[in-house]
Design a protein around this motif. Structure first.
Motif, PDB file in Angstrom:
ATOM      1  N   ASP A  19       0.842  -1.186   0.000  1.00  0.00           N
ATOM      2  CA  ASP A  19       0.000   0.000   0.000  1.00  0.00           C
ATOM      3  C   ASP A  19       0.881   1.241   0.000  1.00  0.00           C
ATOM      4  O   ASP A  19       0.914   2.003   0.958  1.00  0.00           O
ATOM      5  CB  ASP A  19      -0.913  -0.021   1.235  1.00  0.00           C
ATOM      6  CG  ASP A  19      -2.244   0.632   0.960  1.00  0.00           C
ATOM      7  OD1 ASP A  19      -2.545   0.901  -0.213  1.00  0.00           O
ATOM      8  OD2 ASP A  19      -2.975   0.879   1.923  1.00  0.00           O
ATOM      9  N   HIS A  43      -6.665  -1.521   2.235  1.00  0.00           N
ATOM     10  CA  HIS A  43      -7.787  -0.575   2.202  1.00  0.00           C
ATOM     11  C   HIS A  43      -7.991  -0.110   0.768  1.00  0.00           C
ATOM     12  O   HIS A  43      -7.048   0.311   0.113  1.00  0.00           O
ATOM     13  CB  HIS A  43      -7.478   0.623   3.116  1.00  0.00           C
ATOM     14  CG  HIS A  43      -8.452   1.743   2.972  1.00  0.00           C
ATOM     15  ND1 HIS A  43      -9.750   1.655   3.419  1.00  0.00           N
ATOM     16  CD2 HIS A  43      -8.321   2.965   2.421  1.00  0.00           C
ATOM     17  CE1 HIS A  43     -10.378   2.787   3.152  1.00  0.00           C
ATOM     18  NE2 HIS A  43      -9.533   3.591   2.553  1.00  0.00           N
ATOM     19  N   ARG A  44      -9.200  -0.195   0.286  1.00  0.00           N
ATOM     20  CA  ARG A  44      -9.530   0.252  -1.069  1.00  0.00           C
ATOM     21  C   ARG A  44      -8.503  -0.252  -2.093  1.00  0.00           C
ATOM     22  O   ARG A  44      -7.826   0.525  -2.759  1.00  0.00           O
ATOM     23  CB  ARG A  44      -9.614   1.771  -1.134  1.00  0.00           C
ATOM     24  CG  ARG A  44     -10.677   2.372  -0.273  1.00  0.00           C
ATOM     25  CD  ARG A  44     -11.997   2.267  -0.965  1.00  0.00           C
ATOM     26  NE  ARG A  44     -12.970   3.067  -0.229  1.00  0.00           N
ATOM     27  CZ  ARG A  44     -14.257   2.915  -0.381  1.00  0.00           C
ATOM     28  NH1 ARG A  44     -14.732   2.037  -1.217  1.00  0.00           N
ATOM     29  NH2 ARG A  44     -15.080   3.654   0.307  1.00  0.00           N
ATOM     30  N   TYR A  86     -10.048   6.473  -9.490  1.00  0.00           N
ATOM     31  CA  TYR A  86     -10.112   5.721  -8.242  1.00  0.00           C
ATOM     32  C   TYR A  86      -9.128   6.280  -7.212  1.00  0.00           C
ATOM     33  O   TYR A  86      -9.465   6.457  -6.045  1.00  0.00           O
ATOM     34  CB  TYR A  86      -9.808   4.252  -8.544  1.00  0.00           C
ATOM     35  CG  TYR A  86     -10.088   3.298  -7.417  1.00  0.00           C
ATOM     36  CD1 TYR A  86     -11.377   2.864  -7.156  1.00  0.00           C
ATOM     37  CD2 TYR A  86      -9.056   2.810  -6.631  1.00  0.00           C
ATOM     38  CE1 TYR A  86     -11.639   1.970  -6.132  1.00  0.00           C
ATOM     39  CE2 TYR A  86      -9.299   1.906  -5.604  1.00  0.00           C
ATOM     40  CZ  TYR A  86     -10.596   1.492  -5.361  1.00  0.00           C
ATOM     41  OH  TYR A  86     -10.850   0.607  -4.348  1.00  0.00           O
ATOM     42  N   HIS A  90     -10.071   7.883  -3.608  1.00  0.00           N
ATOM     43  CA  HIS A  90      -9.812   7.101  -2.401  1.00  0.00           C
ATOM     44  C   HIS A  90      -8.399   7.165  -1.821  1.00  0.00           C
ATOM     45  O   HIS A  90      -8.206   6.761  -0.672  1.00  0.00           O
ATOM     46  CB  HIS A  90     -10.129   5.624  -2.655  1.00  0.00           C
ATOM     47  CG  HIS A  90     -11.536   5.380  -3.033  1.00  0.00           C
ATOM     48  ND1 HIS A  90     -12.593   5.570  -2.163  1.00  0.00           N
ATOM     49  CD2 HIS A  90     -12.081   4.970  -4.199  1.00  0.00           C
ATOM     50  CE1 HIS A  90     -13.719   5.278  -2.771  1.00  0.00           C
ATOM     51  NE2 HIS A  90     -13.443   4.919  -4.001  1.00  0.00           N
ATOM     52  N   HIS A  91      -7.400   7.621  -2.579  1.00  0.00           N
ATOM     53  CA  HIS A  91      -6.022   7.468  -2.104  1.00  0.00           C
ATOM     54  C   HIS A  91      -5.198   8.747  -2.053  1.00  0.00           C
ATOM     55  O   HIS A  91      -3.982   8.678  -1.903  1.00  0.00           O
ATOM     56  CB  HIS A  91      -5.298   6.406  -2.942  1.00  0.00           C
ATOM     57  CG  HIS A  91      -5.798   5.027  -2.689  1.00  0.00           C
ATOM     58  ND1 HIS A  91      -5.573   4.358  -1.518  1.00  0.00           N
ATOM     59  CD2 HIS A  91      -6.557   4.211  -3.454  1.00  0.00           C
ATOM     60  CE1 HIS A  91      -6.149   3.174  -1.559  1.00  0.00           C
ATOM     61  NE2 HIS A  91      -6.757   3.064  -2.720  1.00  0.00           N
ATOM     62  N   TYR A  99     -11.400   9.573   5.446  1.00  0.00           N
ATOM     63  CA  TYR A  99     -11.758   8.209   5.843  1.00  0.00           C
ATOM     64  C   TYR A  99     -11.399   7.965   7.314  1.00  0.00           C
ATOM     65  O   TYR A  99     -12.209   7.433   8.078  1.00  0.00           O
ATOM     66  CB  TYR A  99     -11.041   7.198   4.946  1.00  0.00           C
ATOM     67  CG  TYR A  99     -11.149   5.784   5.452  1.00  0.00           C
ATOM     68  CD1 TYR A  99     -12.319   5.054   5.280  1.00  0.00           C
ATOM     69  CD2 TYR A  99     -10.100   5.194   6.147  1.00  0.00           C
ATOM     70  CE1 TYR A  99     -12.437   3.764   5.767  1.00  0.00           C
ATOM     71  CE2 TYR A  99     -10.208   3.904   6.642  1.00  0.00           C
ATOM     72  CZ  TYR A  99     -11.373   3.198   6.446  1.00  0.00           C
ATOM     73  OH  TYR A  99     -11.493   1.927   6.941  1.00  0.00           O
ATOM     74  N   GLU A 112     -18.290   1.843   3.796  1.00  0.00           N
ATOM     75  CA  GLU A 112     -17.123   2.714   3.779  1.00  0.00           C
ATOM     76  C   GLU A 112     -16.080   2.247   4.784  1.00  0.00           C
ATOM     77  O   GLU A 112     -14.895   2.227   4.511  1.00  0.00           O
ATOM     78  CB  GLU A 112     -17.521   4.167   4.092  1.00  0.00           C
ATOM     79  CG  GLU A 112     -16.369   5.138   4.164  1.00  0.00           C
ATOM     80  CD  GLU A 112     -15.658   5.381   2.850  1.00  0.00           C
ATOM     81  OE1 GLU A 112     -14.503   5.842   2.890  1.00  0.00           O
ATOM     82  OE2 GLU A 112     -16.242   5.126   1.797  1.00  0.00           O
ATOM     83  N   GLY A 115     -14.077  -0.580   3.480  1.00  0.00           N
ATOM     84  CA  GLY A 115     -13.243  -0.269   2.334  1.00  0.00           C
ATOM     85  C   GLY A 115     -13.667  -0.990   1.145  1.00  0.00           C
ATOM     86  O   GLY A 115     -13.120  -1.209   0.164  1.00  0.00           O
TER      87      GLY A 115
END
Length: 115
Positions: A19, A43-44, A86, A90-91, A99, A112, A115
Motif C-alpha cells: 500500500d 484498504h480500497r 479511483y 480514495h487514495h 476516511y 465505507e 473499504g
C-alpha cells in the motif's frame, strides 16, 4: 512524474509494503502500475485488470504480464483513466484523512468502513 506520465506501465514492486504511494502516483500520472501479487488485505485495493496488473514472482511471469498488457493499448488507456479516478477518490492524502476521521468518529457507513 514526467517519465511515469509518458509510460504505458510503471513497475511498482511492493518494496516496504503493497500500500505505497508509488502505485497511486503512477495512476495519477496516467500510467498503469505493475505490482507483484500482494499477500495482505489492503484498504480500497486496486483491482486487477481494472486499475493495475498484478504478477506472480515466479521466473518469467513479470515479462509475460508486461507483454500481455502492452498488447492492448486501448485497455491500458481505459485502465489508466479508471485508476486515476479511483486514486483521486480514495487514495489522496485528503481522501485518506476523511476516511480516518469518519471512521474514528463513527460517521462512516458500514461499506465505507470496510473499504
Amino acid at each position: 512524474y514526467r517519465r511515469a506520465a509518458r509510460a504505458w506501465l510503471v513497475w511498482s514492486p511492493e518494496g516496504l509494503g503493497w500500500d505505497c504511494f508509488r502505485h497511486y502516483e503512477a495512476l495519477a500520472c496516467g500510467s498503469v502500475p505493475m505490482i507483484n501479487q500482494p499477500t495482505i488485505e489492503r484498504h480500497r485495493p486496486l483491482h486487477a485488470g481494472e486499475h493495475v496488473f498484478y504478477y506472480d514472482t515466479n521466473p518469467g511471469q513479470l515479462t509475460k504480464t508486461i507483454c500481455e498488457a502492452l498488447g492492448d493499448k486501448a485497455r491500458l488507456r481505459a485502465m489508466a483513466r479508471a485508476g486515476q479516478a479511483y486514486v483521486l477518490e480514495h487514495h489522496t492524502q485528503e481522501a485518506i484523512a476523511r476516511y480516518v476521521v469518519a471512521t474514528t468518529l463513527g460517521l462512516a457507513d458500514e461499506n465505507e468502513a470496510q473499504g
